[in-house]
Design a protein around this motif. Sequence first.
Motif, PDB file in Angstrom:
ATOM      1  N   ILE A 485      32.250  36.953  48.098  1.00  0.00           N
ATOM      2  CA  ILE A 485      33.483  37.029  47.367  1.00  0.00           C
ATOM      3  C   ILE A 485      34.444  36.094  47.671  1.00  0.00           C
ATOM      4  O   ILE A 485      35.144  35.550  46.850  1.00  0.00           O
ATOM      5  N   PHE A 486      34.597  35.634  48.868  1.00  0.00           N
ATOM      6  CA  PHE A 486      35.803  34.849  49.359  1.00  0.00           C
ATOM      7  C   PHE A 486      35.478  33.556  48.965  1.00  0.00           C
ATOM      8  O   PHE A 486      36.488  32.645  48.470  1.00  0.00           O
ATOM      9  N   LEU A 487      34.265  32.995  49.285  1.00  0.00           N
ATOM     10  CA  LEU A 487      34.062  31.536  48.859  1.00  0.00           C
ATOM     11  C   LEU A 487      33.483  31.213  47.493  1.00  0.00           C
ATOM     12  O   LEU A 487      33.885  30.260  46.928  1.00  0.00           O
ATOM     13  N   GLY A 488      32.540  32.159  46.937  1.00  0.00           N
ATOM     14  CA  GLY A 488      31.928  32.027  45.753  1.00  0.00           C
ATOM     15  C   GLY A 488      33.091  31.808  44.492  1.00  0.00           C
ATOM     16  O   GLY A 488      32.724  31.189  43.493  1.00  0.00           O
ATOM     17  N   THR A 489      34.151  32.700  44.705  1.00  0.00           N
ATOM     18  CA  THR A 489      34.945  32.791  43.503  1.00  0.00           C
ATOM     19  C   THR A 489      35.869  31.315  43.580  1.00  0.00           C
ATOM     20  O   THR A 489      36.494  31.096  42.511  1.00  0.00           O
ATOM     21  N   LEU A 490      35.987  30.784  44.642  1.00  0.00           N
ATOM     22  CA  LEU A 490      36.458  29.386  44.551  1.00  0.00           C
ATOM     23  C   LEU A 490      35.648  28.650  43.411  1.00  0.00           C
ATOM     24  O   LEU A 490      36.454  27.942  42.632  1.00  0.00           O
ATOM     25  N   TYR A 491      34.423  28.393  43.613  1.00  0.00           N
ATOM     26  CA  TYR A 491      33.982  27.631  42.640  1.00  0.00           C
ATOM     27  C   TYR A 491      33.966  28.415  41.094  1.00  0.00           C
ATOM     28  O   TYR A 491      33.887  27.546  40.204  1.00  0.00           O
ATOM     29  N   ALA A 492      33.724  29.606  41.208  1.00  0.00           N
ATOM     30  CA  ALA A 492      33.791  30.321  39.791  1.00  0.00           C
ATOM     31  C   ALA A 492      34.885  30.042  39.181  1.00  0.00           C
ATOM     32  O   ALA A 492      35.135  30.015  37.883  1.00  0.00           O
ATOM     33  N   VAL A 493      36.105  30.138  39.749  1.00  0.00           N
ATOM     34  CA  VAL A 493      37.337  30.028  39.142  1.00  0.00           C
ATOM     35  C   VAL A 493      37.800  28.687  38.559  1.00  0.00           C
ATOM     36  O   VAL A 493      38.123  28.526  37.591  1.00  0.00           O
ATOM     37  N   TYR A 494      37.439  27.781  39.648  1.00  0.00           N
ATOM     38  CA  TYR A 494      37.864  26.519  39.239  1.00  0.00           C
ATOM     39  C   TYR A 494      37.007  25.386  38.573  1.00  0.00           C
ATOM     40  O   TYR A 494      37.245  24.499  38.088  1.00  0.00           O
ATOM     41  N   TYR A 495      35.687  25.999  38.675  1.00  0.00           N
ATOM     42  CA  TYR A 495      34.792  25.030  37.886  1.00  0.00           C
ATOM     43  C   TYR A 495      34.131  25.656  36.677  1.00  0.00           C
ATOM     44  O   TYR A 495      32.896  25.030  36.310  1.00  0.00           O
ATOM     45  N   SER A 496      34.639  26.543  36.166  1.00  0.00           N
ATOM     46  CA  SER A 496      34.091  27.173  35.012  1.00  0.00           C
ATOM     47  C   SER A 496      35.010  27.513  33.837  1.00  0.00           C
ATOM     48  O   SER A 496      34.757  27.781  32.770  1.00  0.00           O
ATOM     49  N   GLY A 497      36.139  26.739  33.937  1.00  0.00           N
ATOM     50  CA  GLY A 497      37.264  26.867  32.901  1.00  0.00           C
ATOM     51  C   GLY A 497      38.131  28.351  32.792  1.00  0.00           C
ATOM     52  O   GLY A 497      38.990  28.273  32.144  1.00  0.00           O
ATOM     53  N   LEU A 498      37.721  29.147  33.834  1.00  0.00           N
ATOM     54  CA  LEU A 498      38.292  30.481  34.087  1.00  0.00           C
ATOM     55  C   LEU A 498      39.725  30.100  34.623  1.00  0.00           C
ATOM     56  O   LEU A 498      40.764  30.900  34.183  1.00  0.00           O
ATOM     57  N   PHE A 499      39.924  29.287  35.536  1.00  0.00           N
ATOM     58  CA  PHE A 499      41.228  28.920  35.674  1.00  0.00           C
ATOM     59  C   PHE A 499      42.281  28.667  34.692  1.00  0.00           C
ATOM     60  O   PHE A 499      43.336  29.153  34.751  1.00  0.00           O
ATOM     61  N   GLU A 500      41.980  27.657  33.938  1.00  0.00           N
ATOM     62  CA  GLU A 500      42.764  27.621  32.800  1.00  0.00           C
ATOM     63  C   GLU A 500      43.232  28.624  31.862  1.00  0.00           C
ATOM     64  O   GLU A 500      44.128  28.917  31.499  1.00  0.00           O
ATOM     65  N   SER A 501      42.118  29.585  31.447  1.00  0.00           N
ATOM     66  CA  SER A 501      42.282  30.691  30.793  1.00  0.00           C
ATOM     67  C   SER A 501      43.115  31.554  31.362  1.00  0.00           C
ATOM     68  O   SER A 501      44.089  32.309  30.833  1.00  0.00           O
ATOM     69  N   MET A 502      43.188  31.805  32.771  1.00  0.00           N
ATOM     70  CA  MET A 502      43.905  32.725  33.392  1.00  0.00           C
ATOM     71  C   MET A 502      45.176  32.095  33.639  1.00  0.00           C
ATOM     72  O   MET A 502      46.396  32.948  33.536  1.00  0.00           O
ATOM     73  N   MET A 503      45.673  30.867  33.713  1.00  0.00           N
ATOM     74  CA  MET A 503      46.779  30.429  33.759  1.00  0.00           C
ATOM     75  C   MET A 503      47.740  30.545  32.498  1.00  0.00           C
ATOM     76  O   MET A 503      48.656  30.545  32.566  1.00  0.00           O
ATOM     77  N   ARG A 504      46.930  30.612  31.529  1.00  0.00           N
ATOM     78  CA  ARG A 504      47.501  30.800  30.177  1.00  0.00           C
ATOM     79  C   ARG A 504      48.045  31.995  29.895  1.00  0.00           C
ATOM     80  O   ARG A 504      48.716  32.228  28.662  1.00  0.00           O
ATOM     81  N   THR A 505      47.587  33.122  30.551  1.00  0.00           N
ATOM     82  CA  THR A 505      48.330  34.466  30.240  1.00  0.00           C
ATOM     83  C   THR A 505      48.987  34.894  31.399  1.00  0.00           C
ATOM     84  O   THR A 505      48.442  34.557  32.798  1.00  0.00           O
ATOM     85  N   HIS A 506      50.076  35.668  31.313  1.00  0.00           N
ATOM     86  CA  HIS A 506      50.660  36.374  32.663  1.00  0.00           C
ATOM     87  C   HIS A 506      49.769  37.210  33.375  1.00  0.00           C
ATOM     88  O   HIS A 506      49.799  37.145  34.394  1.00  0.00           O
ATOM     89  N   SER A 507      49.167  38.056  32.744  1.00  0.00           N
ATOM     90  CA  SER A 507      48.279  39.046  33.262  1.00  0.00           C
ATOM     91  C   SER A 507      47.136  38.378  34.065  1.00  0.00           C
ATOM     92  O   SER A 507      46.807  38.707  35.092  1.00  0.00           O
ATOM     93  N   GLY A 508      46.528  37.163  33.344  1.00  0.00           N
ATOM     94  CA  GLY A 508      45.522  36.361  34.106  1.00  0.00           C
ATOM     95  C   GLY A 508      46.051  35.887  35.348  1.00  0.00           C
ATOM     96  O   GLY A 508      45.298  35.753  36.588  1.00  0.00           O
ATOM     97  N   HIS A 509      47.226  35.205  35.332  1.00  0.00           N
ATOM     98  CA  HIS A 509      47.861  34.758  36.586  1.00  0.00           C
ATOM     99  C   HIS A 509      48.329  35.631  37.562  1.00  0.00           C
ATOM    100  O   HIS A 509      48.059  35.449  39.014  1.00  0.00           O
TER     101      HIS A 509
END
Length: 653
Positions: A485-509
């Motif tokens: 959970i601690f390390l795997g989500t690093l790759y899941a968030v930043y290399y899947s496009g999820l980071f940009e989706s979450m940054m575009r919404t206040h609840s996601g951030h």
Amino acid sequence: MTAPDRPGLPFAAAVGGLGLLALVAVVVLSGATPQPAPAGLPDPGPVVGWAIPISRFLSNLLATATVGFLLVAVVLLPSGERLEGLAVQAVRIASRTAWGWLAASLVFYWANVADLYARPMHDVGIGQLWDFASVFATGRGLLVQALAALVVALWTSWTFSVRQLAICVGVALLGISAVGLTGHSASSGSHMLATASLVLHLVGVVLWVGGLIALGWVALRRSRRLEDAVARYSTLAAWCFVVVAVSGVVSASVNLGSLGGLDSTYGLLVVLKAVALIGLGAIGVAQRRRLRSRGAGFARFAILEVALMTVTFALAVVLGRTATPVGEDVLTTPAELLLGRSLPPEPTVTRVLFGFYPDGIGLAVVGFGTALYVTGLLVMRRRNDAWPIGRTISWFLGLTIVAWATFGGLGQYSSVAFSLHMVSHMMLSMVAPIFLVLGAPMTLALRTLPGPRRPGEHSPRSLLRDALHSRVSRFYTNPIVAAVIFLGTLYAVYYSGLFESMMRTHSGHAFMELHFLLSGFLFYYVIIGVDPSPVRLSPLARFGVLMLSVPFHAFFSVALMSADVVIAESYYQALERPYLTDLAQDQYLGGGIAWAMGEIPLLLVIGAIFVQWFRSDSREATRSDRAADRDDDAALEQYNAYLAGLSDDASRR
């Protein structure tokens, strides 16, 4: 309705009837009655206009009653592992109110769709119902609430387990919170602050009012356990009053914009709600004094308080449909729409270190973390129990880091520049959790939470203890699971496009900030191991898990520095910031920061493990010395005799 529930029927009818009358009166007096549409425009009709406030009021009231009766059954009334007596009847009532909550939520959803498309309710099609949830955040929030009501209604129909019903309370509160994520705050400045304050306001009101409604029912049943329930509820009500008051002031200040906003209809309703809140607080204080002096009279004050709360519910419904003085033109540029505020000036050392931006999630975490820990310390002090000063310092140092990374200068720029976002990420996931874990919050909670009032009772302390040693906790505290959970989500968030989706919404951030903090807390909870845990590792095993996790973090940092693609490029381009215009270079800097800062927690945790190892060896040596003193070194004499025997055998051979 079974016979034992009949004494509460007049009470329920009086509460509902008074609330509906108050709702109609507030709607009429505030000028919010349904008006026909201008000629030539589609008109949903007066039925839709009245269905919206009435169904919302009933949904709120039934949701509050559901939580209240579950709260009485699980926490307030003394019970064992399985409920008994009046607590069982409270769960049955909660099941019925949950079904009513579901029905009112669906009607409210249906009426909102009809109002949106300006057509009568009978003319709304399946397509419009689906589009409301798929396109609008309000629709998704209402569906989540309806789903939560359905889960609670089904769950409470077949279980009387204290543990499972405690989970039901959490599910109900999550459903209520989902609606709080939409509303006036979605279109005004300081979105995160307004949204967080609204959610806390809703949860505080529901626990406060719901518990009082259910206790009023208990009083009408003339239960001998009322005094115990009221004593425990008083502490909860005091916490809820503070949360409701503070969050209400914050939410009103954001939506009013300035004191001049009090001249509007919205401002008048806010003033009326404030007056009602002050009145409720005064009644609550009088209630406590009366109970302490006479030991009776709860029902009379409770009915008066419930009546005033019901009127406040009606005010809140109308307030939610009244335009705020802060109009929807506060946020105009693309950067303002993305950030929920104006673009901050160019970052400097002073601005990053000492800046301030009122982020609601960070303020809530730091505020509750401070209040709960201080309360625990005060309880320990009243009992003359010792608590290590090092743990206290560590806890508040961790909260200080969380504050800087969320609503401090670093938090202000974390959504503007990737490099500063990475600093915030490292602080939330790799630095602050170390100090928070070393503060031993679970140990403090287990030592200060209310215990059983009679043998075999399930108290808040036992509920926490059971949760810490449950199968779910055993799964998540497995070192492999915690590391993934601690390390795997690093790759899941930043290399899947999820980071940009979450940054575009206040609840996601906000979710991303909470995830970083909680995943780091879980990982170091397992590695450092100060608090009780179902999985206990030796210091050597903890050090091994830490060493195995280091390469994965280092590889992530190196991959980030050498990446040819800019992560969330369109998001940062939309900000149109006049500084740090080279996005690739800023990302390279962020990767370097992640790599360099990875060494800091490594050194801190190694130090903590070494200290624990030394203390463990010291305790073991002390135990051995005490055992030797008791039996005159019998173990040593036996071992020496064994060596002497070996020596004699060798001599004979």
